[in-house]
Write an enzyme that holds these catalytic residues in place. Structure first.
Site, PDB file in Angstrom:
ATOM      1  N   GLY A  15       0.778  -1.228   0.000  1.00 19.62           N
ATOM      2  CA  GLY A  15       0.000   0.000   0.000  1.00 19.62           C
ATOM      3  C   GLY A  15       0.810   1.278   0.000  1.00 19.62           C
ATOM      4  N   GLY A  18       1.528   3.333  -5.941  1.00 16.51           N
ATOM      5  CA  GLY A  18       0.683   2.869  -7.021  1.00 16.51           C
ATOM      6  C   GLY A  18      -0.772   2.641  -6.642  1.00 16.51           C
ATOM      7  CB  ILE A  19      -3.090  -0.100  -7.618  1.00 16.76           C
ATOM      8  CG1 ILE A  19      -3.091   0.123  -9.134  1.00 16.76           C
ATOM      9  CG2 ILE A  19      -4.454  -0.613  -7.162  1.00 16.76           C
ATOM     10  CD1 ILE A  19      -3.243  -1.148  -9.944  1.00 16.76           C
ATOM     11  N   GLY A  20      -2.058   0.440  -4.661  1.00 23.69           N
ATOM     12  CA  GLY A  20      -2.241   0.242  -3.228  1.00 23.69           C
ATOM     13  C   GLY A  20      -2.359   1.551  -2.472  1.00 23.69           C
ATOM     14  CE1 TYR A 151       2.477  -8.788 -12.616  1.00 26.52           C
ATOM     15  CE2 TYR A 151       1.290  -8.714 -14.704  1.00 26.52           C
ATOM     16  CZ  TYR A 151       1.470  -8.260 -13.414  1.00 26.52           C
ATOM     17  OH  TYR A 151       0.646  -7.286 -12.902  1.00 26.52           O
TER      18      TYR A 151
END
Length: 250
Positions: A15, A18-20, A151
């Site tokens: 977190g 980025g997205i977190g 990935y």
């Protein structure tokens, strides 16, 4: 903000960027008590300051079961149970099949697949009845993309975990769903590229490859995470929410 997560405790792995980080900010603004994890202490401290609202940062590696045990001990002793768990921590390691090393494979698998699996398993004693668990996958979980074999496989595994976890936790009223973004404008490109120029070229190529002709924004994915975390998605379980700019469909 509408306070959709008022008085709820939300934990987000990975977190600190980025997205977190965008998700942590959105959750905190919606009234949640937020806990984030990250591996770099300085980055984690900076993220906590950006989130505000009394957010807690815990240095932890999702690939380490010992770190996860300590993480949940800290969270439970500070906030009690967990209402929302976002298993977001991941690494983005790219390379052609012929050149991909065991070390590259293990690093990616340990964080993305093993880390997601045990992030949820270790959380089980602390998840409240009716909790929402959100697993982060990727649109490549159903695609064949050069240099993405390892990935994509880990992200396909996460999609599968979402179904299995949802069935196993149904009796506790815990909802498990999968959030699947397309390419998003984060520092993940800097991690995968050797130079800033290469990272910029990757971003442009990914954006051009997407039907909307742009990368997603972390805040857009955070909005979808809020939907899955809140009671608005109460009838959604074992499902996949796709935000990919049309990449997987058009």
């Amino acid at each position: 903000m509408s306070g959709k997560l008022h008085n709820k405790t939300a934990m987000i792995t990975g977190g600190s960027a980025g997205i977190g980080l965008a998700t942590a900010k959105r959750f905190a603004a919606e009234g949640a008590r937020v806990v984030i994890t990250g591996r770099n202490a300085a980055t984690l401290d900076k993220a906590v300051q950006e989130i505000g609202h009394g957010a807690l940062g815990v240095q932890a590696d999702s690939a380490s079961l010992e770190d996860l045990d300590q993480l949940y001990h800290t969270v439970s002793s500070t906030f009690g149970g967990i209402d929302v768990l976002v298993a977001n921590a991941a690494v983005y390691v790219l390379g052609p099949l012929a050149d991909f090393t065991e070390a590259m494979f293990d690093r990616q698998s340990n964080v993305n697949f093993k880390g997601t699996f045990f992030t949820v398993q270790k959380a089980l004693p602390y998840l409240k009845e009716g909790a929402s668990v959100i697993l982060l996958s990727s649109v490549v979980n159903g695609m064949g993309v050069p240099n993405h074999a390892s990935y994509a496989a880990t992200k396909a595994a996460i999609r599968s975990l979402g179904r299995s976890f949802a069935v196993e936790l149904l009796g506790r009223g815990i909802r498990v769903n999968v959030l699947t973004p397309g390419p998003v404008d984060t520092n993940v490109f800097d991690q995968a590229a050797a130079t800033k120029e290469e990272a910029s070229a990757m971003k442009k190529a990914m954006g051009d490859f997407t039907p909307l002709k742009r990368l997603g924004r972390p805040e857009e994915i955070a909005g979808a995470a809020l939907y899955l975390a809140s009671d608005e998605s109460a009838f959604m379980i074992g499902a996949e929410l796709l935000l990919d700019g049309g990449l997987g469909s058009l």
